[in-house]
Structure formats: structure tokens, C-alpha cells
Design a protein around this motif. Structure first.
Motif, short mmCIF file in Angstrom:
data_model
loop_
_atom_site.label_atom_id
_atom_site.label_comp_id
_atom_site.label_asym_id
_atom_site.label_seq_id
_atom_site.Cartn_x
_atom_site.Cartn_y
_atom_site.Cartn_z
N THR A 94 -1.51 -10.26 -1.52
CA THR A 94 -2.15 -8.99 -1.86
C THR A 94 -1.11 -7.91 -2.16
OG1 THR A 94 -2.29 -8.46 0.53
CG2 THR A 94 -4.23 -9.48 -0.52
N ARG A 95 0.14 -8.34 -2.41
CA ARG A 95 1.23 -7.45 -2.83
C ARG A 95 1.61 -6.44 -1.75
NH1 ARG A 95 3.79 -10.03 -6.41
NH2 ARG A 95 4.75 -8.12 -7.23
N ARG A 96 1.54 -6.85 -0.51
CA ARG A 96 2.06 -6.05 0.58
C ARG A 96 3.37 -6.70 1.05
NH1 ARG A 96 -2.56 -5.49 4.96
NH2 ARG A 96 -2.68 -7.74 4.54
N PHE A 97 4.23 -5.90 1.67
CA PHE A 97 5.51 -6.42 2.11
C PHE A 97 5.39 -6.94 3.54
CE2 PHE A 97 9.69 -5.95 4.13
CZ PHE A 97 10.45 -6.75 3.27
N HIS A 98 5.97 -8.10 3.79
CA HIS A 98 5.88 -8.68 5.13
C HIS A 98 7.26 -9.03 5.70
CE1 HIS A 98 6.89 -12.92 4.22
NE2 HIS A 98 6.33 -12.68 3.05
N ILE A 99 7.37 -8.89 7.00
CA ILE A 99 8.48 -9.45 7.78
C ILE A 99 7.84 -10.48 8.69
CG2 ILE A 99 10.31 -8.99 9.45
CD1 ILE A 99 10.29 -6.06 8.49
N THR A 154 3.94 1.10 -2.03
CA THR A 154 3.49 2.19 -2.89
C THR A 154 3.63 1.83 -4.37
OG1 THR A 154 4.15 3.78 -1.21
CG2 THR A 154 3.79 4.63 -3.44
N ARG A 155 4.75 1.15 -4.69
CA ARG A 155 5.02 0.81 -6.09
C ARG A 155 5.77 -0.52 -6.15
NH1 ARG A 155 9.60 0.83 -8.32
NH2 ARG A 155 10.52 2.08 -6.65
N THR A 156 5.37 -1.36 -7.12
CA THR A 156 6.11 -2.62 -7.37
C THR A 156 6.48 -2.72 -8.83
OG1 THR A 156 4.03 -3.81 -7.72
CG2 THR A 156 4.94 -3.85 -5.49
#
Length: 204
Positions: A124-129, A202-204
Motif C-alpha cells: 500500500t506504499r507505506r514505509f516499513h521497518i 507523504t511523497r514517492t
């Protein structure tokens, strides 16, 4: 008298641990008011994040014990997405969330196993660790309980007497303050437990 690299790393680790305990106490006090307060948000940089993960991995291994043979391995392949993605975090709180995850992963891993750390974008285009360890089981019925203050599974209690059950509760509130998510997956048949810190982009 010249200190060795190991001694200096151990000293740094003790300082980091003291800071982490102090931060947990401050966050616990904040949560009496029901929410974590963010300070200034700043862009998350790939080099800074990689450095943080390296240092925290070394600190946890030195402080929690090297005799069990548990080690950390960081996959570098996903860090470059941060050069083109705007992910903003409270640096101190992000580091606290990472530290709490590594602390849990190390304590509840089987001896002679590897804790794997990776980053990247979700579907879903979120950043993960992401932190994956091989250790005691976390059942699907226990996932939501992990977010509760003071809860520890029976397996966790039997494995180690250490811990207050506050780590993931605090992480959950840190992620909510970032409009993100603490994602916990049940342990697989191969005894792998996966936990993700998921941040909005916020932006990719």
C-alpha cells in the motif's frame, strides 16, 4: 590505559540503554494523559536509519548477552526507497520503537538464531521497518493482547523473567502518534515471528 573497541562499544551500549529506559519512563508518564507527544518531525534518511539499526543491534547483543549465540542481520536492499520517499518521523521516538522491537526479538529468540531486519515499501506504499525472529510462539489470539499494558504471554514468562510487558504497548502508541501502525503477525510453523513499524509516506 587504552580501551578496546569492545569496551567502548559496551560503554556506548550502556549509555544507549540508560537513554532508552529514561525515554520509556517519559513515555509512560505521557500515556497517563492518553497520548504520545511528537516533537519536530524530520525526513527519515537512509544512511541515518542504517546507522541507527547497526548501532542498536550491536548494543542489544552486547548488553543482553552474546552467550546465547543470537545475532542480527540487516538487509540493505530496501534502504534506497527512502531517497525518493518522504517519510517524516520524530527521530527519538522512532529509535525508541526500534529499540523496543529489537529488545523483544533478542530476548525471545531461540539460541543460535538470527534476528533479521529489513526496510522498504509495503503493497500500500507505506514505509516499513520489519523485524523477524525465530523463537517462542505468538498465537493469533494473542496479537491484540500484545498491545495491552503489562501483558506477557505464558511462553514469554517461562522463557525469561525479564520484561514488564510495556514495550509493545509503548511502540503501539508511538506508531499511532505518527499516523502509522504496529503490525504484528502470528508465528509461522517455522517459529518465525514478524513485527513491522509502518509509517505513512507523504511523497514517492
Amino acid at each position: 590505559y587504552r580501551r578496546t573497541g569492545t569496551e567502548l562499544a559496551a560503554v556506548r551500549g550502556l549509555v544507549t540503554k540508560a537513554k532508552r529506559v529514561s525515554m520509556n519512563i517519559r513515555l509512560f508518564a505521557q500515556l497517563a494523559g492518553k497520548q504520545v507527544e511528537l516533537s519536530q518531525l524530520a525526513p527519515l534518511r537512509p544512511d541515518d536509519l542504517f546507522k541507527t539499526l547497526i548501532e542498536y543491534s550491536i548494543d542489544h547483543r552486547l548488553l543482553l548477552g552474546t552467550d546465547r549465540g543470537v545475532s542480527f542481520r540487516i538487509d540493505r536492499s530496501g534502504f534506497e526507497v527512502l531517497r525518493n520517499s518522504d517519510v517524516r518521523v520524530d527521530q527519538g521516538l522512532m529509535e525508541q520503537a526500534v529499540s523496543n522491537l529489537l529488545d523483544n526479538a533478542f530476548k525471545y529468540s531461540f539460541p543460535e538464531t538470527i534476528v533479521r531486519i529489513s526496510v522498504g515499501l509495503t503493497g500500500t506504499r507505506r514505509f516499513h521497518i520489519t523485524v523477524i525472529n525465530e523463537g517462542i510462539r505468538l498465537r493469533a489470539s494473542e496479537i491484540e493482547k500484545c498491545r495491552q499494558r503489562g501483558w506477557r504471554s505464558d511462553d514469554a514468562e517461562a522463557t525469561t523473567g525479564e520484561g514488564s510487558g510495556l514495550g509493545l504497548w509503548i511502540v503501539d502508541h508511538i506508531m499511532k502518534a505518527h499516523n502509522g501502525e504496529l503490525l504484528i503477525l502470528p508465528t509461522t510453523p517455522a517459529n518465525l515471528t514478524e513485527v513491522k513499524l509502518v509509517f505513512p509516506v507523504t511523497r514517492t
